[in-house]
Design an enzyme around this catalytic site. Structure first.
Site, mmCIF file in Angstrom:
data_model
loop_
_atom_site.group_PDB
_atom_site.id
_atom_site.type_symbol
_atom_site.label_atom_id
_atom_site.label_comp_id
_atom_site.label_asym_id
_atom_site.label_seq_id
_atom_site.Cartn_x
_atom_site.Cartn_y
_atom_site.Cartn_z
ATOM 1 N N ASP A 1 4.816 0.951 38.525
ATOM 2 C CA ASP A 1 4.161 2.259 38.603
ATOM 3 C C ASP A 1 2.994 2.443 37.634
ATOM 4 O OD1 ASP A 1 5.955 2.109 36.504
ATOM 5 O OD2 ASP A 1 6.566 4.206 36.627
ATOM 6 N N GLU B 1 11.807 -3.044 24.046
ATOM 7 C CA GLU B 1 10.617 -3.861 23.833
ATOM 8 C C GLU B 1 10.571 -4.389 22.405
ATOM 9 O OE1 GLU B 1 10.682 -0.804 25.106
ATOM 10 O OE2 GLU B 1 9.373 -0.627 26.867
HETATM 11 C C1 UGA Z 1 9.756 2.875 30.389
HETATM 12 C C2 UGA Z 1 9.180 1.504 30.044
HETATM 13 O O1 UGA Z 1 7.808 1.468 30.330
HETATM 14 C C3 UGA Z 1 9.903 0.472 30.907
HETATM 15 O O2 UGA Z 1 9.285 -0.771 30.805
HETATM 16 C C4 UGA Z 1 11.339 0.463 30.488
HETATM 17 O O3 UGA Z 1 12.053 -0.443 31.280
HETATM 18 C C5 UGA Z 1 11.900 1.845 30.720
HETATM 19 O O4 UGA Z 1 11.124 2.856 30.074
HETATM 20 C C6 UGA Z 1 13.301 1.950 30.175
HETATM 21 O O5 UGA Z 1 13.800 3.066 30.073
HETATM 22 O O6 UGA Z 1 13.907 0.962 29.846
HETATM 23 P P1 UGA Z 1 9.684 4.248 32.717
HETATM 24 O O7 UGA Z 1 8.361 4.603 33.266
HETATM 25 O O8 UGA Z 1 10.492 5.310 32.055
HETATM 26 O O9 UGA Z 1 9.491 3.005 31.760
HETATM 27 O O10 UGA Z 1 10.607 3.540 33.801
HETATM 28 P P2 UGA Z 1 10.338 3.236 35.326
HETATM 29 O O11 UGA Z 1 8.896 3.013 35.594
HETATM 30 O O12 UGA Z 1 11.066 4.224 36.138
HETATM 31 O O13 UGA Z 1 11.102 1.828 35.469
HETATM 32 C C7 UGA Z 1 10.637 0.646 34.862
HETATM 33 C C8 UGA Z 1 10.623 -0.484 35.900
HETATM 34 O O14 UGA Z 1 11.959 -0.718 36.365
HETATM 35 C C9 UGA Z 1 9.782 -0.161 37.132
HETATM 36 O O15 UGA Z 1 9.106 -1.316 37.558
HETATM 37 C C10 UGA Z 1 10.798 0.280 38.158
HETATM 38 O O16 UGA Z 1 10.429 0.010 39.495
HETATM 39 C C11 UGA Z 1 12.032 -0.526 37.764
HETATM 40 N N1 UGA Z 1 13.307 0.184 38.058
HETATM 41 C C12 UGA Z 1 13.481 1.472 37.713
HETATM 42 C C13 UGA Z 1 14.337 -0.505 38.691
HETATM 43 O O17 UGA Z 1 14.187 -1.696 39.016
HETATM 44 N N2 UGA Z 1 15.500 0.159 38.958
HETATM 45 C C14 UGA Z 1 15.690 1.482 38.654
HETATM 46 O O18 UGA Z 1 16.776 2.031 38.938
HETATM 47 C C15 UGA Z 1 14.652 2.150 38.003
HETATM 48 MN MN MN Z 2 7.200 3.665 34.647
#
Ligand code: UGA
Ligand code: MN
Length: 246
Positions: free
Chosen positions: A105, A190
């Site tokens: 995203d 991270e």
């Molecule tokens: C933030 C950080 O930028 C992420 O790199 C980190 O993994 C995350 O917090 C975390 O909480 O650990 P954020 O924007 O809050 O990211 O999280 P998302 O963008 O919703 O998810 C991170 C990645 O994991 C995305 O590529 C998303 O597609 C993937 N994801 C998310 C999954 O594969 N499964 C899920 O249930 C949710």
């Molecule tokens: Mn994100």
């Protein structure tokens, strides 16, 4: 030329195809680039399978269902599966590479890929819209990282977002155990990972003009309003054609 391996966890939601389209059309501009896409699902979905086969980017398609329900665990097992794939399929002596964790995203300027390709150990740079700030960044003095500008838990040893660093492929072979841990305390994912690469502050390679430019943004796509689907259903007995993939 080192190959850039971008590891992208992804999960099913309304905007998934739109996100993957945007991302792939950034990656299409890059030579020597390999995209490792790991679905958070028990099997590969038709949508992602079809999407990848037509996207034009060199890719590997994997899947693993998240084992944890905690929101903080999102993406961890997916990224680790991507790392296992690297270790099983690559040889950094024969073909040098750089690894980047590219969430589906975010928004990425091509310039950061050109720069991260030269990463010797770990490179770092600013990320827009993180931790309640317009941007977070490493503070650089005389070409060296000396500290951090961060707001959220700034006491973390490496207060970085996932989108703010890249790692030389060799390190994953030097440290076979290097991966993300779901035991890491929330928010330290991270920082703990970068600590585990054994780099010191002094080793970090600052990019983006000594970390004065924002070339990556931690964007988040709003869930679209689909209320009209229910309204159509009430009026017509059906919503939009479910055979059309969106
Ligand atoms: C933030 C950080 O930028 C992420 O790199 C980190 O993994 C995350 O917090 C975390 O909480 O650990 P954020 O924007 O809050 O990211 O999280 P998302 O963008 O919703 O998810 C991170 C990645 O994991 C995305 O590529 C998303 O597609 C993937 N994801 C998310 C999954 O594969 N499964 C899920 O249930 C949710
Ligand atoms: Mn994100």
């Amino acid at each position: 030329m080192p190959v850039i391996y971008a590891i992208t966890p992804t999960y099913r939601r309304t905007v998934q195809k739109a996100e993957l389209t945007r991302l792939s059309q950034t990656f299409l501009h890059l030579p020597n680039f390999h995209w490792i896409v790991i679905e958070d699902s028990s099997s590969k979905t038709k949508l992602v399978t079809n999407f990848l086969s037509h996207c034009g980017v060199s890719y590997t398609h994997l899947n693993i269902l998240s084992n944890g329900k905690r929101l903080t665990l999102k993406g961890i097992s997916q990224r680790n599966m991507g790392l296992s794939w690297l270790r099983k399929n690559l040889d950094p002596v024969k073909q040098p590479g750089v690894v980047y964790f590219a969430d589906d995203d975010n928004t990425y300027d091509l310039k950061i890929f050109v720069q991260m390709r030269k990463t010797k150990l770990v490179s770092v740079w600013p990320v827009g819209f993180v931790g309640g700030l317009r941007f977070e960044r490493p503070i650089v003095k005389n070409g060296k990282v000396t500290g951090w500008f961060a707001n959220w838990k700034p006491e973390r040893p490496f207060p970085l977002d996932m989108a703010g660093f890249a790692v030389n492929l060799q390190l994953f072979f030097k440290y076979q155990e290097l991966k993300f841990s779901n035991k890491t305390q929330p928010g330290f994912l991270e920082s703990t990972f970068v600590s585990d690469t054994k780099v010191s502050l002094d080793d970090l390679e600052p990019l983006a003009d000594n970390c004065t430019k924002v070339l990556v943004w931690h964007t988040k796509t709003e869930a679209p309003n689909l209320k009209g689907e229910r309204q159509k259903n009430k009026k017509l007995g059906h919503g939009s054609d479910p055979n059309v993939e969106v």
